[in-house]
Design a protein around this motif. Structure first.
Motif, mmCIF file in Angstrom:
data_model
loop_
_atom_site.group_PDB
_atom_site.id
_atom_site.type_symbol
_atom_site.label_atom_id
_atom_site.label_comp_id
_atom_site.label_asym_id
_atom_site.label_seq_id
_atom_site.Cartn_x
_atom_site.Cartn_y
_atom_site.Cartn_z
ATOM 1 N N ARG A 1 -9.731 -1.681 -10.326
ATOM 2 C CA ARG A 1 -10.020 -3.055 -10.741
ATOM 3 C C ARG A 1 -9.977 -3.996 -9.538
ATOM 4 N N ASP A 2 -9.037 -3.770 -8.641
ATOM 5 C CA ASP A 2 -8.936 -4.525 -7.385
ATOM 6 C C ASP A 2 -9.179 -3.543 -6.250
ATOM 7 N N ALA A 3 -10.447 -3.229 -6.017
ATOM 8 C CA ALA A 3 -10.789 -2.216 -5.017
ATOM 9 C C ALA A 3 -10.388 -2.639 -3.607
ATOM 10 N N LEU A 4 -10.556 -3.904 -3.267
ATOM 11 C CA LEU A 4 -10.161 -4.357 -1.927
ATOM 12 C C LEU A 4 -8.648 -4.229 -1.738
ATOM 13 N N GLY A 5 -7.884 -4.578 -2.760
ATOM 14 C CA GLY A 5 -6.435 -4.400 -2.708
ATOM 15 C C GLY A 5 -6.056 -2.934 -2.618
ATOM 16 N N ALA A 6 -6.773 -2.078 -3.338
ATOM 17 C CA ALA A 6 -6.504 -0.635 -3.300
ATOM 18 C C ALA A 6 -6.774 -0.077 -1.912
ATOM 19 N N ILE A 7 -7.850 -0.520 -1.291
ATOM 20 C CA ILE A 7 -8.168 -0.054 0.069
ATOM 21 C C ILE A 7 -7.025 -0.424 1.010
ATOM 22 N N ASP A 8 -6.564 -1.666 0.939
ATOM 23 C CA ASP A 8 -5.444 -2.088 1.792
ATOM 24 C C ASP A 8 -4.214 -1.237 1.531
ATOM 25 N N PHE A 9 -3.894 -0.998 0.240
ATOM 26 C CA PHE A 9 -2.719 -0.204 -0.111
ATOM 27 C C PHE A 9 -2.849 1.234 0.386
ATOM 28 N N LEU A 10 -3.982 1.866 0.127
ATOM 29 C CA LEU A 10 -4.159 3.266 0.515
ATOM 30 C C LEU A 10 -4.044 3.438 2.032
ATOM 31 N N PHE B 1 -0.475 5.210 2.498
ATOM 32 C CA PHE B 1 -0.763 6.632 2.607
ATOM 33 C C PHE B 1 -1.432 7.027 3.920
ATOM 34 N N GLY B 2 -1.812 6.062 4.742
ATOM 35 C CA GLY B 2 -2.372 6.382 6.049
ATOM 36 C C GLY B 2 -3.866 6.638 6.082
ATOM 37 N N PHE B 3 -4.585 6.249 5.047
ATOM 38 C CA PHE B 3 -6.038 6.393 5.085
ATOM 39 C C PHE B 3 -6.620 5.401 6.090
ATOM 40 N N GLU B 4 -7.835 5.671 6.545
ATOM 41 C CA GLU B 4 -8.535 4.774 7.453
ATOM 42 C C GLU B 4 -9.883 4.419 6.856
ATOM 43 N N ARG B 5 -10.269 3.159 7.006
ATOM 44 C CA ARG B 5 -11.569 2.694 6.507
ATOM 45 C C ARG B 5 -12.677 3.316 7.353
ATOM 46 N N GLN B 6 -13.604 3.992 6.693
ATOM 47 C CA GLN B 6 -14.796 4.458 7.386
ATOM 48 C C GLN B 6 -15.965 3.532 7.067
ATOM 49 N N ALA B 7 -16.066 3.133 5.794
ATOM 50 C CA ALA B 7 -17.131 2.220 5.377
ATOM 51 C C ALA B 7 -16.693 1.498 4.111
ATOM 52 N N VAL B 8 -16.992 0.210 4.042
ATOM 53 C CA VAL B 8 -16.719 -0.586 2.845
ATOM 54 C C VAL B 8 -17.931 -1.476 2.616
ATOM 55 N N PRO C 1 -0.891 1.465 -6.961
ATOM 56 C CA PRO C 1 -0.649 0.329 -7.869
ATOM 57 C C PRO C 1 -1.457 0.332 -9.166
ATOM 58 N N GLU C 2 -2.595 1.030 -9.217
ATOM 59 C CA GLU C 2 -3.365 1.074 -10.462
ATOM 60 C C GLU C 2 -3.137 2.362 -11.235
ATOM 61 N N ARG D 1 7.062 6.103 4.295
ATOM 62 C CA ARG D 1 6.056 5.052 4.453
ATOM 63 C C ARG D 1 5.489 4.653 3.093
ATOM 64 N N ALA D 2 5.126 5.653 2.294
ATOM 65 C CA ALA D 2 4.563 5.397 0.971
ATOM 66 C C ALA D 2 5.575 4.679 0.078
ATOM 67 N N ARG D 3 6.784 5.166 0.067
ATOM 68 C CA ARG D 3 7.843 4.569 -0.764
ATOM 69 C C ARG D 3 8.100 3.121 -0.346
ATOM 70 N N ASN D 4 8.195 2.881 0.950
ATOM 71 C CA ASN D 4 8.461 1.529 1.458
ATOM 72 C C ASN D 4 7.298 0.571 1.200
ATOM 73 N N ALA D 5 6.084 1.104 1.072
ATOM 74 C CA ALA D 5 4.910 0.263 0.809
ATOM 75 C C ALA D 5 4.716 -0.007 -0.681
ATOM 76 N N GLY D 6 5.583 0.564 -1.519
ATOM 77 C CA GLY D 6 5.517 0.281 -2.950
ATOM 78 C C GLY D 6 4.871 1.355 -3.804
ATOM 79 N N ALA D 7 4.569 2.514 -3.230
ATOM 80 C CA ALA D 7 4.047 3.613 -4.045
ATOM 81 C C ALA D 7 5.127 4.029 -5.041
#
Length: 140
Positions: free
Chosen positions: A12-21, A25-32, A124-125, A97-103
């Motif tokens: 529902r909040d894809a931009l927020g999900a990208i920031d969270f992931l 979790f250490g993902f990197e943006r390749q394309a948005v 978060p979703e 890292r995941a726990r501290n970021a709110g996962a």
């Protein structure tokens, strides 16, 4: 060779999900690719982790494919699958890292009888993720 199976998720909040992931979790943006009419909607995004990738976009109801998907909160938090991510490196640090970021940690860090270690968490979703050091390609 990069993975040929790529999980696809909707948020529902894809931009927020990208920031969270990326943060948790250490993902990197390749394309948005944001919707040209509404910069808050994401038509398509690609996030990488090592040789793996997930693709995601905003929850919508204006495409034929969208009718096949529901969000975890629409089915009492249940999932029929989860992304399994092989972590090369310090899994305990990844877990913290995941726990501290709110996962939301679903299954705590644990050493596995079949080798490696792992834990599972929800974003978060409510999407379920599994992170571990076991590499199934190593036994092939």
């Amino acid at each position: 060779m990069p993975s040929t199976v790529i999980p696809c998720l909707r948020y529902r909040d894809a931009l927020g999900a990208i920031d969270f992931l990326c943060k948790a979790f250490g993902f990197e943006r390749q394309a948005v690719y944001a919707d040209e009419n509404d910069g808050r909607l994401v038509d398509h995004a690609q996030l990488t982790y090592g040789d793996g990738m997930v693709m995601l976009g905003s929850v919508r109801d204006d495409t034929p494919f969208a009718r096949h998907m529901v969000q975890p909160d629409e089915v009492m938090g249940r999932e029929t699958q989860c992304a399994c991510v092989t972590v090369r490196g310090d899994l305990r640090a990844h877990y913290e890292r995941a726990r501290n970021a709110g996962a939301v940690i679903v299954d705590d860090y644990e050493e596995k009888e079949y080798g490696g270690a792992g834990y599972s968490a929800r974003d978060p979703e409510g999407h379920l993720w599994y992170f571990g050091t076991y590499d199934p390609w190593a036994i092939a």
